[in-house]
Motif scaffolding. Structure first.
Motif, PDB file in Angstrom:
ATOM      1  N   VAL A  54      40.980  -5.721 -16.784  1.00  0.00           N
ATOM      2  CA  VAL A  54      42.316  -5.180 -16.578  1.00  0.00           C
ATOM      3  C   VAL A  54      42.958  -4.883 -17.930  1.00  0.00           C
ATOM      4  N   LEU A  55      43.371  -3.645 -18.111  1.00  0.00           N
ATOM      5  CA  LEU A  55      44.035  -3.195 -19.335  1.00  0.00           C
ATOM      6  C   LEU A  55      45.546  -3.195 -19.109  1.00  0.00           C
ATOM      7  N   THR A  56      46.300  -2.893 -20.159  1.00  0.00           N
ATOM      8  CA  THR A  56      47.761  -2.905 -20.016  1.00  0.00           C
ATOM      9  C   THR A  56      48.285  -1.596 -19.427  1.00  0.00           C
ATOM     10  N   GLY A  57      47.436  -0.569 -19.375  1.00  0.00           N
ATOM     11  CA  GLY A  57      47.864   0.703 -18.805  1.00  0.00           C
ATOM     12  C   GLY A  57      46.674   1.620 -18.627  1.00  0.00           C
ATOM     13  N   GLY A  58      46.890   2.777 -18.046  1.00  0.00           N
ATOM     14  CA  GLY A  58      45.802   3.699 -17.766  1.00  0.00           C
ATOM     15  C   GLY A  58      45.459   4.654 -18.905  1.00  0.00           C
TER      16      GLY A  58
ATOM     17  N   GLU B 272      40.409   7.993  -7.154  1.00  0.00           N
ATOM     18  CA  GLU B 272      40.810   6.848  -7.952  1.00  0.00           C
ATOM     19  C   GLU B 272      39.565   6.411  -8.710  1.00  0.00           C
ATOM     20  N   VAL B 273      39.695   6.309 -10.035  1.00  0.00           N
ATOM     21  CA  VAL B 273      38.538   6.038 -10.887  1.00  0.00           C
ATOM     22  C   VAL B 273      38.798   4.814 -11.752  1.00  0.00           C
ATOM     23  N   SER B 274      37.787   3.956 -11.885  1.00  0.00           N
ATOM     24  CA  SER B 274      37.849   2.770 -12.758  1.00  0.00           C
ATOM     25  C   SER B 274      36.827   2.904 -13.874  1.00  0.00           C
TER      26      SER B 274
ATOM     27  N   SER C 256      42.473   3.320 -12.276  1.00  0.00           N
ATOM     28  CA  SER C 256      42.840   1.987 -11.806  1.00  0.00           C
ATOM     29  C   SER C 256      41.590   1.134 -11.630  1.00  0.00           C
ATOM     30  N   PRO C 257      41.736  -0.189 -11.827  1.00  0.00           N
ATOM     31  CA  PRO C 257      40.579  -1.073 -11.638  1.00  0.00           C
ATOM     32  C   PRO C 257      40.072  -1.042 -10.196  1.00  0.00           C
ATOM     33  N   GLN C 258      40.871  -0.514  -9.278  1.00  0.00           N
ATOM     34  CA  GLN C 258      40.454  -0.450  -7.873  1.00  0.00           C
ATOM     35  C   GLN C 258      39.678   0.818  -7.544  1.00  0.00           C
TER      36      GLN C 258
HETATM   37  N1  4GX Z   1      39.929   1.315 -15.184  1.00  0.00           N
HETATM   38  N2  4GX Z   1      44.344  -0.203 -15.699  1.00  0.00           N
HETATM   39  C1  4GX Z   1      45.984   0.959 -14.247  1.00  0.00           C
HETATM   40  C2  4GX Z   1      48.103  -0.111 -13.647  1.00  0.00           C
HETATM   41  C3  4GX Z   1      47.733  -0.559 -12.271  1.00  0.00           C
HETATM   42  C4  4GX Z   1      47.799  -1.900 -11.893  1.00  0.00           C
HETATM   43  C5  4GX Z   1      47.444  -2.268 -10.601  1.00  0.00           C
HETATM   44  C6  4GX Z   1      47.004   0.001 -10.124  1.00  0.00           C
HETATM   45  C7  4GX Z   1      47.068  -1.308  -9.731  1.00  0.00           C
HETATM   46  C8  4GX Z   1      41.932   0.454 -15.500  1.00  0.00           C
HETATM   47  C9  4GX Z   1      40.533   0.196 -15.522  1.00  0.00           C
HETATM   48  C10 4GX Z   1      42.992  -0.521 -15.807  1.00  0.00           C
HETATM   49  C11 4GX Z   1      45.349  -1.212 -16.008  1.00  0.00           C
HETATM   50  C12 4GX Z   1      44.926   1.080 -15.346  1.00  0.00           C
HETATM   51  C13 4GX Z   1      46.397  -1.326 -14.916  1.00  0.00           C
HETATM   52  N3  4GX Z   1      47.332   0.372 -11.381  1.00  0.00           N
HETATM   53  N4  4GX Z   1      42.066   1.717 -15.140  1.00  0.00           N
HETATM   54  N5  4GX Z   1      47.000  -0.029 -14.615  1.00  0.00           N
HETATM   55  N6  4GX Z   1      39.913  -0.956 -15.818  1.00  0.00           N
HETATM   56  O1  4GX Z   1      42.671  -1.622 -16.151  1.00  0.00           O
HETATM   57  O2  4GX Z   1      40.861   2.263 -14.949  1.00  0.00           O
END
Ligand code: 4GX
Length: 219
Positions: free
Chosen positions: A128-132, A121-123, A80-82
């Motif tokens: 922001v991508l469309t999925g993980g 939780e790793v970014s 996740s981006p977080q």
């Molecule tokens: N580095 N994404 C996760 C779904 C989502 C949306 C909001 C939690 C909160 C990403 C990144 C990433 C896209 C994976 C949205 N999850 N993951 N996904 N940059 O952009 O890891």
């Protein structure tokens, strides 16, 4: 763990990762949370409580999917981006784990109550991508190449030079002159000491020019 398992095989089974599996150095599988939905329509997402746009992944199918593969020594990671930023050091530490469970989110995210199921939780970066799925593949690839035997000896040696914290030195191959541009003379000298010294300098100067931030840390 993904709603789109077809996205993984082309990357996971190609090139170096494909070779590593044939050699028995790693294995992988996809698990679809949809297969764990209790709903007759195999529903895995729903509208957010409190209103607002988009959909949220439901906790239960994800929790069941995780429990179906989790074992002693598994590390469960949510992309996740977080998350905490993924880097080479993180890849090295994950490569020591026996089993990684990489959980790919979709839509606006997942029900917050599932977060306690994750070890971390790793970014992979601030976009922001469309999925993980792409982040999970990035992590899988970077971790796999750290495993003993996955890289050939010469590939591993080249990898070590990046681990110095500098960028790679420039590489050249045939022809010796390409569109009027020559290969640095020293590389034909046969003097391995001089060549190594030239490469060290070239790596430093490329790093100073392109990634001065890395140089700060290497010092
Ligand atoms: N580095 N994404 C996760 C779904 C989502 C949306 C909001 C939690 C909160 C990403 C990144 C990433 C896209 C994976 C949205 N999850 N993951 N996904 N940059 O952009 O890891």
């Amino acid at each position: 763990m993904t709603l789109f398992p077809d996205m993984l095989a082309p990357v996971m089974n190609a090139s170096i990762l494909g070779r590593a599996q044939k050699a028995g150095l790693l294995s992988w599988g996809a698990v679809n949370p949809r297969d764990f939905s209790e709903d007759k329509h195999r529903k895995v997402d729903d509208r957010p409580f409190g209103g607002g746009p988009g959909m949220v992944m439901m906790a239960e199918p994800l929790a069941e999917a995780i429990d179906s593969v989790k074992k002693r020594g598994s590390r469960v990671i949510f992309l996740s981006p977080q998350g905490e930023r993924f880097d080479d050091a993180k890849a090295s530490s994950l490569a020591k784990k026996k089993h990684l469970v990489l959980v790919c989110g979709h839509y606006e995210g997942v029900d917050e109550r599932i977060m306690t199921s994750f070890d971390e939780e790793v970014s992979i970066g601030d976009y922001v991508l469309t999925g993980g799925e792409l982040p999970a593949l990035v992590v899988a690839d970077a971790v796999a190449r750290k495993l003993p035997g996955v890289l050939k000896k010469e590939e591993a040696a080249a990898a070590e030079s990046f681990a110095t914290g500098l960028l790679d030195f420039p590489q050249y191959t045939r022809p010796r002159v390409w569109r009027g541009r020559e290969v640095p003379e020293v590389l034909f000298s046969g003097d391995h000491g001089r060549i190594a010294e030239w490469r060290r300098r070239a790596a430093r100067s490329a790093t100073r020019r392109k990634r001065p931030d890395l140089l700060e840390r290497a010092n």
